[in-house]
Scaffold this motif. Structure first.
Motif: not given
Length: 351
Positions: A136-156
């Motif tokens: 998968i293209q790097p920018m598309v693949a890392t867009l997942i955590l770019f979008t969800a990463g801060r949500g994961i941090a909020q869950l933690v």
């Protein structure tokens, strides 16, 4: 100095990054005459230049990881800012034992740091799997955590800002004992030296460049290009975790919404300003480090000119466009063509 030596110097990969950094620093001097003045106040080094070096520490760490990812995969990891937030959240949540604010550690620091780095390494492994294994293209693949990463941090952190009000925790983002030098500077230096030693003392640096230049050819000569790309993303994730811990220590808390915010863009710019080709292949860690300090110096300059924070990206973008244009191959070829025409005209006039 003869023309051959001058041409050799100006054609070097680090020439333009260094010139750009010097230009930004000189602009600071014009605006703030005491920019390079360094003094000791309350036992610590104080001055604009110290602030630039200190504040650029997290960006330097991110730029090192971004350089490896860019060189190996020909793409960028835009999730590093969010990974910083995840690492900070994990570290602070373990130290606080689930409480919102504590004045003493509820669990060992080493346990919290290891868990934070493992979490960031897992994020890097996730990105690496998508890019290296699934193509998968790097920018598309890392867009997942770019979008969800801060949500994961909020869950933690259960949606709270977790505060660690312990003096020893503040050392990673402040000062150690009576040492006058800010601790983040040491983290940046150690990260650069450690990664550089690994690349120089092993064949990893050569493998990364080979895979970045031509992945198919690298496989034909026996290199596991999938594993090499995967490894660079894991390293990038770990370095983002280190930067996240340092950033968390600066504010003695885990603020999932603000830690590492927009730093992924600055890290990519640092790689570009360092003279590295964003399409992959040969790279220069030192160039990226210079690029990181250039961006921070530019930010400090704009603040000194009373530019508002919400206007900062506009001015920064204009300057970065100019710098990147000066470093582009098309512009270099254009300048070389003008020189050739000028030389041909001069020779024709002599005849």
């Amino acid at each position: 100095m003869n023309k051959s030596k001058l041409k050799k110097i100006t054609s070097g990969r680090l020439f333009l990054p260094i010139v750009c950094l010097i230009a930004v620093l000189l602009l600071n001097v014009i605006r703030t005459p005491d920019f390079f003045n360094v003094s000791i106040r309350n036992g610590v080094l104080y001055g604009y230049i110290i602030d630039v070096i200190n504040r650029a520490s997290e960006l330097v760490i991110l730029a090192v990881g971004m350089t490896l990812v860019t060189a190996a995969s020909g793409g960028q990891d835009i999730s590093v800012g969010a990974v910083m937030a995840v690492a900070a959240a994990v570290c602070c949540q373990i130290l606080s034992g689930g409480e919102v604010s504590v004045t003493s550690y509820q669990n060992p620091v080493i346990l919290a740091v290891i868990a934070a780095l493992l979490a960031s390494a897992l994020c890097g492994a996730f990105n690496g799997f998508l890019v290296a294994k699934l193509n998968i293209q790097p920018m598309v693949a890392t867009l997942i955590l770019f979008t969800a990463g801060r949500g994961i941090a909020q869950l933690v952190t259960n949606g709270q800002i977790t505060y660690i009000r312990v003096d020893s925790y503040k050392m990673a983002g402040g000062y150690i004992g009576k040492c006058p030098i800010p601790t983040p500077i040491f983290f940046a230096i150690i990260a650069v030296i450690l990664v550089n030693v690994i690349l120089k003392k092993t064949a990893l640096g050569l493998y990364i460049e080979s895979v970045g230049i031509n992945g198919k050819a690298s496989r034909l000569v026996g290199l596991n290009s999938t594993m090499i790309k995967f490894l660079t993303y894991v390293i990038c994730g770990v370095l983002a975790g280190v930067a996240g811990i340092v950033a968390s220590s600066r504010i003695y808390s885990a603020d999932a919404n603000n830690i590492g915010l927009n730093l992924e863009m600055d890290a990519i710019l640092a790689v570009a300003l360092g003279g590295n080709f964003l399409g992959g292949g040969k790279f220069s860690l030192i160039g990226s480090v210079i690029g990181a300090y250039t961006i921070q110096a530019l930010t400090t300059t704009l603040y000194a000119m009373n530019v508002k924070a919400d206007q900062l990206p506009v001015y920064k973008a204009i300057v970065v466009i100019v710098i990147v244009t000066l470093q582009s191959q098309v512009f270099k070829k254009f300048i070389a063509g003008l020189r050739t025409k000028k030389q041909a005209a001069a020779e024709g006039g002599q005849r």
